[in-house]
Design an enzyme around this catalytic site. Structure first.
Site, short mmCIF file in Angstrom:
data_model
loop_
_atom_site.label_atom_id
_atom_site.label_comp_id
_atom_site.label_asym_id
_atom_site.label_seq_id
_atom_site.Cartn_x
_atom_site.Cartn_y
_atom_site.Cartn_z
N PRO A 77 0.82 -1.21 0.00
CG PRO A 77 -0.56 -1.46 1.85
CD PRO A 77 0.64 -2.03 1.19
N PRO A 78 0.27 2.40 -0.38
CG PRO A 78 -1.21 3.97 -1.23
CD PRO A 78 -1.12 2.57 -0.79
N GLY A 79 2.73 4.58 1.01
CA GLY A 79 3.25 5.08 2.28
C GLY A 79 3.89 4.04 3.17
CB THR A 80 4.15 0.41 3.12
OG1 THR A 80 4.07 0.29 1.70
CG2 THR A 80 2.78 0.19 3.71
N GLY A 81 6.79 2.77 2.68
CA GLY A 81 8.25 2.90 2.67
C GLY A 81 8.94 2.22 1.50
CE LYS A 82 4.82 0.90 -2.76
NZ LYS A 82 3.94 1.36 -1.66
CG HIS A 107 -13.32 -15.74 13.99
ND1 HIS A 107 -14.58 -16.21 13.71
CD2 HIS A 107 -12.53 -16.14 12.95
CE1 HIS A 107 -14.55 -16.87 12.56
NE2 HIS A 107 -13.32 -16.83 12.08
CD GLU A 108 -8.82 -14.88 12.16
OE1 GLU A 108 -8.18 -15.91 11.88
OE2 GLU A 108 -9.79 -14.48 11.48
CG HIS A 112 -9.86 -20.08 12.80
ND1 HIS A 112 -10.79 -21.01 12.47
CD2 HIS A 112 -10.30 -18.91 12.26
CE1 HIS A 112 -11.77 -20.42 11.78
NE2 HIS A 112 -11.50 -19.14 11.65
P1 ADP Z 1 5.86 4.49 -0.61
O1 ADP Z 1 6.97 4.63 -1.59
O2 ADP Z 1 5.63 3.07 -0.19
O3 ADP Z 1 4.59 5.18 -0.96
P2 ADP Z 1 7.56 6.19 0.95
O4 ADP Z 1 8.83 5.45 0.91
O5 ADP Z 1 7.40 7.31 0.01
O6 ADP Z 1 6.34 5.18 0.74
O7 ADP Z 1 7.28 6.65 2.43
C1 ADP Z 1 7.08 8.00 2.77
C2 ADP Z 1 7.73 8.32 4.08
O8 ADP Z 1 7.12 7.59 5.14
C3 ADP Z 1 9.19 7.95 4.15
O9 ADP Z 1 9.98 8.96 3.63
C4 ADP Z 1 9.40 7.78 5.64
O10 ADP Z 1 9.59 9.02 6.27
C5 ADP Z 1 8.09 7.23 6.11
N1 ADP Z 1 8.13 5.77 6.21
C6 ADP Z 1 7.38 4.90 5.51
N2 ADP Z 1 7.67 3.63 5.85
C7 ADP Z 1 8.63 3.68 6.78
C8 ADP Z 1 9.36 2.70 7.51
N3 ADP Z 1 9.14 1.38 7.36
N4 ADP Z 1 10.29 3.11 8.40
C9 ADP Z 1 10.52 4.42 8.56
N5 ADP Z 1 9.88 5.40 7.90
C10 ADP Z 1 8.94 5.05 7.02
ZN ZN Z 2 -12.51 -17.76 10.44
#
Ligand code: ADP
Ligand code: ZN
Length: 632
Positions: free
Chosen positions: A188-193, A410-411, A414
């Site tokens: 998902p967006p914002g997960t630090g890719k 629930h989980e 299981h």
């Molecule tokens: P994506 O590319 O998945 O949309 P970003 O890499 O642009 O996400 O993340 C945006 C900002 O959120 C990063 O610059 C960082 O500050 C913060 N961030 C997101 N995930 C992490 C993480 N796992 N650890 C530390 N900071 C994170």
């Molecule tokens: Zn179940």
């Protein structure tokens, strides 16, 4: 000004330019006369000289007046021109294209100007961020390291291997293996890719080239593909290097082959160029392409083939533990008051992504400053959380606490059934983080590939499936629809146990299904059988499921402290893996054995007491007991 506004402005300027220039052109052309007038003058012998270019004619009459006209039938007119001894000159007919080119002059001027403008702007490093039409300038020595990316333990080993292969490619290729070329980060967006891709470049200290997938497509027709080539040439020159393509789904969506509109054509050309480039570089040029997407499902399968993006790393939203680690990373950048419990903050923000956590920490620091504090306190986090959650609530990320509790039990139901029964696959992971349409998930991984299933295994699978509903019944006394899928699957297994595997004693080893689908899948056709048999089959399926339900009810009631412990652990941590579940189990068993000892001890004491009491007169002892019963 946004890109769109700039684009619109340019379009307007271009149109004005074209119109203006054509007006200018037409004003400088000589007096235009009709063909009839031209023929009339010609017949009268008033025309002295003409210059022909295709059908267009310019000339001079006897009064030395310049004129122009158009001749629809050149050969016929030529004969008359010769008869009247007009001086004829001619040139090859390029007038149409030339005219077009001339009228396009302003367009070229403006385009050129814009390209130069945007290039210089990039070099000057303006605050506008990514600039689309710039040359590719890598950022060298990105300071980001794995330390800056928290909660990625699952992906870590894979990523370290990539860093290694960038650092010493010889070591990797010496045994003939090929170095990974493409890595797809999905999540998902914002997960630090993006952050992770930068960290890989930082760890390996190689240059980092970055571009967004949509940047390619928004460019002018035909530019996308050449930009891809330019990008790869530049990266190869700087090898070893990393190319990062954000939102690859913008160019990497499935190719349509048919109803392609203009922009799709452009996208497909760009995608093809990318594929060609990825296939085309040698092993001595270590360029690793990292792409990010949150829509892996729409990617063109060609992208995922071996030698392209064959490494896929999934990054999910962080669980409570991950959120605490991310909080720690970002809290380092601000002044924190001593004693702020980040675990508590982490627990209070289920569903937050890394980016939202970074935002939360920043917001908390701003709020603290607004309150004239010297350090950021827990209350600032609370305030920041409320502010951000208001925006998130609409996204339905923050789920209702009651739903969370029911899901946890629930989980846990299981998982505990799976843990306590023999002949089951070990529990790998339990989570109550919502994913897609599921509120939670218990994942079991088989120890080895199974080809046959024992009756016990199948019966226990039904019990595990019942475990969720049973736990809800025990703890809350009411049922939810959360178990509907479990019940469907359980019924399916029971059905096949009876009709396909011949494992039921009352029905016997007879198959009532002819064609089988996959395990628990497909729609098998049934062999014709009597009403009576149908009734028996129905009864038997119902009996099996009910028996499984009841036995699971006994099991979970007996171990209901384990159930509470595991559900509690899930509510706090959101995810519990197999090892952690073992620890909870161990604690539970320990307590149970202490309890047992205690009970044994109490029993012995009671026995001793009874012995002492037995010395008393019989009537007295009886009355005591009676008294107690009445109290109840
Ligand atoms: P994506 O590319 O998945 O949309 P970003 O890499 O642009 O996400 O993340 C945006 C900002 O959120 C990063 O610059 C960082 O500050 C913060 N961030 C997101 N995930 C992490 C993480 N796992 N650890 C530390 N900071 C994170
Ligand atoms: Zn179940």
């Amino acid at each position: 000004m946004s890109q769109i506004q700039i684009g619109l402005l340019l379009l307007l300027l271009t149109l004005l330019g074209v119109v203006g220039y054509n007006v200018y052109l037409s004003e400088t052309t000589p007096n235009e006369i009709s063909y009839t007038d031209f023929m009339e003058q010609l017949q009268k012998g008033e025309i002295k000289a003409v210059h022909l270019k295709g059908g267009a004619v310019k000339g001079e009459d006897c009064r030395k007046q310049a004129f122009s006209s158009f001749i629809p039938d050149v050969p016929a007119t030529l004969t008359i021109l010769r008869e009247k001894s007009v001086l004829i000159t001619a040139e090859k007919d390029t007038e149409n294209i030339g005219g077009f080119l001339k009228s396009m002059v302003p367009v070229f001027l403006i385009l050129g100007g814009y390209l130069i403008f945007s290039r210089t702007q990039k070099k000057g490093g303006s605050g506008l961020g990514k600039n689309k039409y710039s040359s590719f300038v890598p950022s060298k020595n990105t300071k980001v390291s794995f330390e800056d990316v928290a909660g990625i333990s699952e992906a870590r080993s894979e990523l370290i291997e990539i860093v290694e292969s960038l650092k010493n490619p010889e070591k990797f290729s010496s045994l003939g293996g090929y170095i990974p070329k493409g890595v797809l980060l999905q999540g998902p967006p914002g997960t630090g890719k993006t952050l992770l891709a930068k960290a890989i470049a930082g760890e390996a200290s190689v240059p980092f080239f970055s571009i967004g997938g949509s940047d390619f497509v928004e460019m002018f027709v035909g530019v996308g593909a050449s930009r891809v080539r330019e990008l790869f040439t530049e990266a190869k020159k700087n090898a070893p290097a990393i190319i990062f393509i954000d939102e690859i789904d913008a160019i990497g969506g499935k190719r349509s082959g048919g109803n392609a509109t203009g922009s799709n054509d452009e996208r497909e050309q760009t995608l093809n160029a990318l594929l060609v480039e990825m296939d085309g570089f040698n092993s001595d040029q270590t360029v690793i392409i990292i792409a990010a997407t949150n829509r892996p499902d729409i990617l063109d399968p060609a992208l995922l083939r071996p030698g392209r993006f064959d490494r896929q790393v999934t990054i999910s939203l962080p669980d409570a533990k991950g959120r605490r680690k991310i909080l720690e990373v970002h809290a380092k950048k601000i002044l924190m008051a001593p004693g702020v419990d980040l675990s508590e903050v982490a627990r209070s923000i289920p569903g937050f992504s890394g980016a939202e956590i970074a935002n939360l920490v920043n917001e908390a620091a701003l709020i603290g400053a607004r309150h004239n504090k010297t350090a950021v306190e827990l209350s600032d986090f609370e305030e920041a959380k409320d502010k951000i959650s208001l925006g998130l609530e609409r996204k339905n990320v923050v789920i209702n606490e009651t739903v969370r509790r029911v899901t946890a039990y629930h989980e846990a139901g299981h998982a505990i059934t799976a843990k306590l029964l023999p002949e089951t696959d070990p529990v790998h992971k339990i989570t109550i983080m919502p994913r897609g349409r599921a509120l939670g998930l218990t994942q079991q991984l088989p120890l080895d590939d199974r080809y046959t299933y024992s009756r016990e295994y199948l019966i226990n699978r039904i019990k595990i499936l019942m475990g969720g509903r049973v736990a809800e019944d025990i703890v809350f006394g009411h049922q939810t629809t959360g178990a509907s899928n479990d019940i469907l699957t359980a019924t399916d297994i029971a059905n096949r146990l009876v009709c396909e595997f011949g494992m039921s004693k009352t029905i016997g080893p007879v198959a009532y299904i002819q064609e089988q689908g996959g395990f628990l899948g497909g729609s098998p056709t049934t062999r014709p059988y009597s009403e009576k048999t149908a009734e028996n089959i129905d009864k038997e399926i119902k009996r099996i499921i009910e028996e499984c339900y009841n036995e699971t009810l006994v099991l979970l009631t007996e171990n209901n402290k384990f159930l509470h412990k595991l559900a509690e652990a899930l509510l706090v941590n959101e995810t519990v893996d197999g090892e952690e579940m073992d620890i909870v189990h161990y604690c539970y068993m320990n307590e149970k054995s202490i309890e047992k000892k205690l009970m044994k001890h109490q029993k012995e004491e009671r026995a001793q007491q009874n012995q002492r009491i037995s010395g008393l007169p019989r009537s007295f002892y009886k009355e005591e007991t009676k008294c107690e019963h009445e109290k109840e």
